[in-house]
Design a protein around this motif. Structure first.
Motif, PDB file in Angstrom:
ATOM      1  N   LEU A  89      27.376  24.828  52.722  1.00 38.08           N
ATOM      2  CA  LEU A  89      27.884  26.201  52.734  1.00 38.08           C
ATOM      3  C   LEU A  89      29.163  26.337  51.916  1.00 38.08           C
ATOM      4  O   LEU A  89      29.438  27.390  51.345  1.00 38.08           O
ATOM      5  CB  LEU A  89      28.133  26.656  54.176  1.00 38.08           C
ATOM      6  N   GLY A  90      29.982  25.280  51.851  1.00 39.11           N
ATOM      7  CA  GLY A  90      31.207  25.345  51.065  1.00 39.11           C
ATOM      8  C   GLY A  90      30.915  25.606  49.594  1.00 39.11           C
ATOM      9  O   GLY A  90      31.587  26.402  48.941  1.00 39.11           O
ATOM     10  N   LYS A  94      31.877  29.048  47.409  1.00 38.34           N
ATOM     11  CA  LYS A  94      32.639  28.997  46.156  1.00 38.34           C
ATOM     12  C   LYS A  94      31.891  29.682  45.022  1.00 38.34           C
ATOM     13  O   LYS A  94      32.478  30.424  44.237  1.00 38.34           O
ATOM     14  CB  LYS A  94      32.932  27.540  45.802  1.00 38.34           C
ATOM     15  N   LEU A  95      30.586  29.426  44.932  1.00 41.33           N
ATOM     16  CA  LEU A  95      29.791  30.084  43.900  1.00 41.33           C
ATOM     17  C   LEU A  95      29.760  31.595  44.096  1.00 41.33           C
ATOM     18  O   LEU A  95      29.868  32.368  43.142  1.00 41.33           O
ATOM     19  CB  LEU A  95      28.366  29.529  43.896  1.00 41.33           C
ATOM     20  N   THR A  96      29.628  32.026  45.343  1.00 43.87           N
ATOM     21  CA  THR A  96      29.619  33.463  45.637  1.00 43.87           C
ATOM     22  C   THR A  96      30.938  34.109  45.251  1.00 43.87           C
ATOM     23  O   THR A  96      30.972  35.195  44.656  1.00 43.87           O
ATOM     24  CB  THR A  96      29.321  33.701  47.121  1.00 43.87           C
ATOM     25  N   ILE A 100      31.438  37.055  42.481  1.00 47.84           N
ATOM     26  CA  ILE A 100      32.048  38.325  42.877  1.00 47.84           C
ATOM     27  C   ILE A 100      33.213  38.661  41.957  1.00 47.84           C
ATOM     28  O   ILE A 100      33.359  39.805  41.499  1.00 47.84           O
ATOM     29  CB  ILE A 100      32.500  38.265  44.350  1.00 47.84           C
ATOM     30  N   CYS A 101      34.050  37.671  41.672  1.00 51.51           N
ATOM     31  CA  CYS A 101      35.181  37.899  40.757  1.00 51.51           C
ATOM     32  C   CYS A 101      34.688  38.250  39.358  1.00 51.51           C
ATOM     33  O   CYS A 101      35.223  39.161  38.700  1.00 51.51           O
ATOM     34  CB  CYS A 101      36.081  36.668  40.707  1.00 51.51           C
ATOM     35  N   PHE A 102      33.665  37.543  38.878  1.00 42.91           N
ATOM     36  CA  PHE A 102      33.105  37.820  37.555  1.00 42.91           C
ATOM     37  C   PHE A 102      32.525  39.225  37.489  1.00 42.91           C
ATOM     38  O   PHE A 102      32.740  39.969  36.529  1.00 42.91           O
ATOM     39  CB  PHE A 102      32.034  36.781  37.225  1.00 42.91           C
ATOM     40  N   TYR A 103      31.780  39.606  38.542  1.00 36.72           N
ATOM     41  CA  TYR A 103      31.155  40.929  38.579  1.00 36.72           C
ATOM     42  C   TYR A 103      32.212  42.027  38.655  1.00 36.72           C
ATOM     43  O   TYR A 103      32.094  43.072  37.993  1.00 36.72           O
ATOM     44  CB  TYR A 103      30.211  41.010  39.778  1.00 36.72           C
ATOM     45  N   THR A 104      33.249  41.797  39.460  1.00 32.31           N
ATOM     46  CA  THR A 104      34.326  42.792  39.562  1.00 32.31           C
ATOM     47  C   THR A 104      35.029  42.981  38.234  1.00 32.31           C
ATOM     48  O   THR A 104      35.350  44.116  37.832  1.00 32.31           O
ATOM     49  CB  THR A 104      35.340  42.353  40.636  1.00 32.31           C
ATOM     50  N   ASP A 105      35.281  41.895  37.534  1.00 36.25           N
ATOM     51  CA  ASP A 105      35.907  41.979  36.209  1.00 36.25           C
ATOM     52  C   ASP A 105      35.020  42.758  35.240  1.00 36.25           C
ATOM     53  O   ASP A 105      35.504  43.580  34.455  1.00 36.25           O
ATOM     54  CB  ASP A 105      36.178  40.583  35.676  1.00 36.25           C
ATOM     55  N   HIS A 106      33.717  42.515  35.296  1.00 36.94           N
ATOM     56  CA  HIS A 106      32.784  43.243  34.422  1.00 36.94           C
ATOM     57  C   HIS A 106      32.777  44.732  34.755  1.00 36.94           C
ATOM     58  O   HIS A 106      32.754  45.582  33.843  1.00 36.94           O
ATOM     59  CB  HIS A 106      31.383  42.658  34.573  1.00 36.94           C
TER      60      HIS A 106
END
Length: 247
Positions: A89-90, A94-96, A100-106
């Motif tokens: 799960l760790g 981390k991947l999630t 999320i950060c990448f998608y928010t930046d886009h």
């Protein structure tokens, strides 16, 4: 029925436009930061909390946390198809977080692009007003020119409104038409014609902005229409750019 060339716009405006009951949301960038942070109405928070999907996912989360805190555990074997070791799960978290950060930046980059495109639409509107004031000065002996100028600007503003209404749902609703009637940007007979028109309303209204000028330009008709048509073509290209950015 009417065709685009028979659109109901032969009479130009001779009175000043006085928008009424316009729904405007003001924002003060220098205002109190706590007031801005805790504002609920007309924000993304209000939109999010009104979605059933949000409350479904929240209920799943609360149920998962409750079962974990109370010590409830599902009996799973290593050979179970749905078995997932807790150590993995760790990595998933981390991947999630990364995506999320990448998608928010886009999303924010696309927002900035849309902001620039919509600002350019307003610039083109100001350019049309400036061109009309310079090329067709007001005169008491030719009130029809003043009316044609007002109609031209009204149609361009109307086309921009109709475009954004259409972009939100690929149609213009009766409520949105009523809003345009209240702001004096649209006449009732024009609304009835647009409701029966099979194409996109904002495109034909841009054509009206040029047609209303063609009857009052006289000997300089072709010269002025070429200049105005260039600006209208820029507005069409800008609308396409906004549509491409959203889609």
């Amino acid at each position: 029925g009417c065709c685009p060339g028979d659109a109901p716009h032969a009479m130009s405006d001779t009175a000043a436009l006085k928008p009424e009951q316009v729904e405007i949301f003001s924002y003060d960038p220098n205002g109190n930061m706590f007031k801005v942070a805790f504002t609920y109405r007309n924000t993304a928070i209000q939109l999010c909390l009104s979605k059933a999907e949000f409350w479904f996912l929240m209920a799943v989360h609360v149920a998962s946390v409750f079962t974990y805190r109370t010590g409830f555990e599902l009996e799973q074997s290593d050979h179970d198809a749905f078995f997932l070791p807790w150590d993995l799960l760790g990595i998933i978290v981390k991947l999630t977080s990364f995506f999320i950060c990448f998608y928010t930046d886009h999303c924010f980059a696309r927002y900035l692009e849309l902001y620039d495109q919509t600002r350019d639409l307003l610039v083109k509107l100001f350019e049309i007003v400036q061109q009309l004031r310079v090329r067709l000065p007001n005169g008491e002996k030719k009130p029809e020119i003043t009316g044609a100028k007002r109609s031209c600007v009204r149609y361009v503003v109307l086309a921009i409104y109709l475009f954004f209404f259409w972009m939100s749902s690929k149609t213009v609703t009766d409520k949105e038409y009523d809003q345009l009637i209240q702001t004096k940007l649209l006449r009732p007979h024009e609304m009835e014609w647009l409701k029966t028109y099979k194409g996109t309303a904002h495109s034909i209204v841009l054509d009206w902005s040029l047609q209303v000028l063609s009857g009052v330009l006289g000997t300089q008709r072709n010269k002025h229409l070429r200049a105005m048509n260039a600006i209208v073509a820029d507005i069409r290209r800008q609308q396409i750019a906004v549509e491409d950015a959203i889609n």
